[in-house]
Structure formats: structure tokens, C-alpha cells
Design a protein around this motif. Structure first.
Motif, PDB file in Angstrom:
ATOM      1  N   GLU A  87       5.998  -0.101  20.113  1.00 43.45           N
ATOM      2  CA  GLU A  87       5.917  -1.387  19.418  1.00 43.45           C
ATOM      3  C   GLU A  87       6.157  -1.176  17.937  1.00 43.45           C
ATOM      4  O   GLU A  87       5.938  -0.096  17.404  1.00 43.45           O
ATOM      5  CB  GLU A  87       4.570  -2.068  19.645  1.00 43.45           C
ATOM      6  CG  GLU A  87       3.400  -1.366  19.031  1.00 43.45           C
ATOM      7  CD  GLU A  87       2.084  -2.095  19.260  1.00 43.45           C
ATOM      8  OE1 GLU A  87       2.071  -3.329  19.377  1.00 43.45           O
ATOM      9  OE2 GLU A  87       1.055  -1.412  19.309  1.00 43.45           O
ATOM     10  N   LYS A  88       6.604  -2.238  17.285  1.00 46.15           N
ATOM     11  CA  LYS A  88       6.810  -2.169  15.840  1.00 46.15           C
ATOM     12  C   LYS A  88       7.053  -3.575  15.311  1.00 46.15           C
ATOM     13  O   LYS A  88       7.736  -4.376  15.936  1.00 46.15           O
ATOM     14  CB  LYS A  88       8.005  -1.288  15.488  1.00 46.15           C
ATOM     15  CG  LYS A  88       8.058  -0.857  14.050  1.00 46.15           C
ATOM     16  CD  LYS A  88       6.916   0.105  13.749  1.00 46.15           C
ATOM     17  CE  LYS A  88       7.046   0.747  12.403  1.00 46.15           C
ATOM     18  NZ  LYS A  88       5.992   1.726  12.177  1.00 46.15           N
ATOM     19  N   LYS A  89       6.489  -3.845  14.163  1.00 52.77           N
ATOM     20  CA  LYS A  89       6.749  -5.095  13.459  1.00 52.77           C
ATOM     21  C   LYS A  89       7.596  -4.760  12.239  1.00 52.77           C
ATOM     22  O   LYS A  89       7.262  -3.858  11.469  1.00 52.77           O
ATOM     23  CB  LYS A  89       5.451  -5.771  13.029  1.00 52.77           C
ATOM     24  CG  LYS A  89       5.664  -7.110  12.374  1.00 52.77           C
ATOM     25  CD  LYS A  89       4.348  -7.799  12.076  1.00 52.77           C
ATOM     26  CE  LYS A  89       4.599  -9.156  11.442  1.00 52.77           C
ATOM     27  NZ  LYS A  89       3.349  -9.839  11.101  1.00 52.77           N
ATOM     28  N   PHE A  90       8.690  -5.472  12.088  1.00 60.46           N
ATOM     29  CA  PHE A  90       9.602  -5.271  10.965  1.00 60.46           C
ATOM     30  C   PHE A  90       9.431  -6.425   9.982  1.00 60.46           C
ATOM     31  O   PHE A  90      10.009  -7.501  10.162  1.00 60.46           O
ATOM     32  CB  PHE A  90      11.044  -5.169  11.457  1.00 60.46           C
ATOM     33  CG  PHE A  90      11.276  -3.971  12.335  1.00 60.46           C
ATOM     34  CD1 PHE A  90      11.488  -2.721  11.774  1.00 60.46           C
ATOM     35  CD2 PHE A  90      11.241  -4.088  13.709  1.00 60.46           C
ATOM     36  CE1 PHE A  90      11.689  -1.605  12.583  1.00 60.46           C
ATOM     37  CE2 PHE A  90      11.441  -2.978  14.524  1.00 60.46           C
ATOM     38  CZ  PHE A  90      11.656  -1.740  13.953  1.00 60.46           C
ATOM     39  N   GLY A  91       8.589  -6.187   8.971  1.00 58.62           N
ATOM     40  CA  GLY A  91       8.316  -7.203   7.963  1.00 58.62           C
ATOM     41  C   GLY A  91       7.803  -8.483   8.581  1.00 58.62           C
ATOM     42  O   GLY A  91       7.056  -8.462   9.548  1.00 58.62           O
ATOM     43  N   ASP A  92       8.208  -9.590   8.011  1.00 58.21           N
ATOM     44  CA  ASP A  92       7.852 -10.904   8.548  1.00 58.21           C
ATOM     45  C   ASP A  92       9.053 -11.507   9.264  1.00 58.21           C
ATOM     46  O   ASP A  92       9.310 -12.706   9.180  1.00 58.21           O
ATOM     47  CB  ASP A  92       7.395 -11.833   7.412  1.00 58.21           C
ATOM     48  CG  ASP A  92       6.053 -11.415   6.856  1.00 58.21           C
ATOM     49  OD1 ASP A  92       5.253 -10.844   7.621  1.00 58.21           O
ATOM     50  OD2 ASP A  92       5.806 -11.652   5.665  1.00 58.21           O
ATOM     51  N   ILE A  93       9.775 -10.642  10.013  1.00 64.24           N
ATOM     52  CA  ILE A  93      10.997 -11.080  10.681  1.00 64.24           C
ATOM     53  C   ILE A  93      10.909 -10.941  12.195  1.00 64.24           C
ATOM     54  O   ILE A  93      11.178 -11.878  12.936  1.00 64.24           O
ATOM     55  CB  ILE A  93      12.213 -10.274  10.161  1.00 64.24           C
ATOM     56  CG1 ILE A  93      12.358 -10.469   8.658  1.00 64.24           C
ATOM     57  CG2 ILE A  93      13.483 -10.658  10.905  1.00 64.24           C
ATOM     58  CD1 ILE A  93      13.315  -9.504   7.997  1.00 64.24           C
TER      59      ILE A  93
END
Length: 184
Positions: A87-93
Motif C-alpha cells: 500500500e502507499k498514499k501519494f500525496g493528496d492524489i
């Protein structure tokens, strides 16, 4: 364990020991346990954790709108299993969660060769808005009982306004006697 690269999580629910003893069911105080390796493209986690179906199920208790999770969430998605997730979140995108699970459920060892796979994708087109879709399905022998799920959710939280909705469709059981359910 190693700041910025290796972390761990252990979560137990001691109250479940009281329920288990009173109902004569197996002790299941262990909720989550995992070790995570962090990279710039993926956080790789091995252990036991929640499957990625339902925004409501993935939300922590203090973020819930009501004292209890909805029946559709408890029935179709608020479960844990042993597995591996990326899993990974890329900024607020954008955020992704891909996982492979035993399919045996919380605190149970592997009991067959089949695996369950899951994918959750979230996008944040404007500040405060989350739009997500997720799927969960058995890979391998589909003659055995399966728990297939698809889900979509929406959350808008900005300027003092909160709007949240989700829809889950589920198929449970063996192929010749599959039960279909849905809820929002």
C-alpha cells in the motif's frame, strides 16, 4: 524498529477474552500484528490485518459517525486475515492497497491452497473528497466456499460538512449454492 524503514504493529482486544470464556468459543484476543517495510513506492506489510473492503470498516473507532458499524459493514467487510499487502498514499492524489490473504479468517492458520486477493484504489480529486473502489475475491479452486466482494465509497469532509456513503455487493458460499447480498 528502524525509523523510516521498518515498523511493527501489535493490537490486542482483552475484552474478547471475557466474551470467549462466557460463550465457550476460541480465544481471539489478537487483532492485528504485522511488520512493515517502507519504500518510496510501496509499504510492504506481512501479518494479520483488516481486508480493504469498506471505508467504514477501515476507519478507526473515533472516526465513526455512529456508536456501531452498520450491519452491511459488519456482515461483509469488517474482518481480518493473515496475508501480505502493498500500500502507499501519494500525496493528496492517490492511494492503493493490494493484498493476498489466506482466506481462513482472523487467528486461523492456512487451511487450503487457495488464496484471496484484494485491491482498493482511492483518488482525491478535490480537497476533502475521497472516491474509492475495492474488490476481494478467491483465486484458485472456486468450488470451495468463497467470499467475493465489490465495494464503492465516497467521503466528503470539508468546511464543516461531512457526507459519506458506500455500497457493498457480496457473494458467499460454494458455487452451486452461492448466496448474494448487498447493502449501502
Amino acid at each position: 524498529m528502524v525509523p523510516g524503514f521498518v515498523s511493527y504493529l501489535l493490537m490486542i482486544d482483552a475484552a474478547r477474552a471475557i466474551v470467549a470464556a462466557s460463550d465457550d468459543i476460541p480465544l481471539a484476543v489478537l487483532q492485528d500484528f504485522s511488520i512493515t517495510f517502507t519504500t518510496s513506492l510501496a509499504d510492504v506489510t506481512l501479518g494479520q490485518f483488516k481486508i480493504p473492503i469498506s471505508l467504514e470498516a477501515l476507519s478507526s473507532n473515533p472516526r465513526l459517525l455512529f456508536p456501531e458499524r452498520p450491519l452491511v459493514t459488519r456482515g461483509f467487510s469488517d474482518t481480518r486475515d493473515m496475508g501480505l499487502k502493498l500500500e502507499k498514499k501519494f500525496g493528496d492524489i492517490f492511494y492503493y492497497y493490494a493484498g493476498v490473504f489466506n482466506g481462513s479468517g482472523q487467528n486461523f492458520r492456512e487451511n487450503d491452497k487457495e488464496k484471496d486477493v484484494a485491491l482498493r484504489l482511492e483518488v482525491y480529486p478535490i480537497k476533502g473528497l475521497t472516491v474509492a473502489a475495492a474488490g476481494y475475491a478467491r483465486v484458485g479452486d472456486r468450488d470451495r466456499p468463497v467470499k467475493d466482494r465489490i465495494e464503492g465509497d465516497l467521503r466528503y469532509d470539508a468546511g464543516g460538512l461531512l457526507l459519506q456513503a458506500e455500497y457493498i455487493r457480496a457473494w458467499d458460499g460454494p458455487v452451486d449454492a452461492r448466496v448474494e447480498g448487498q447493502g449501502a
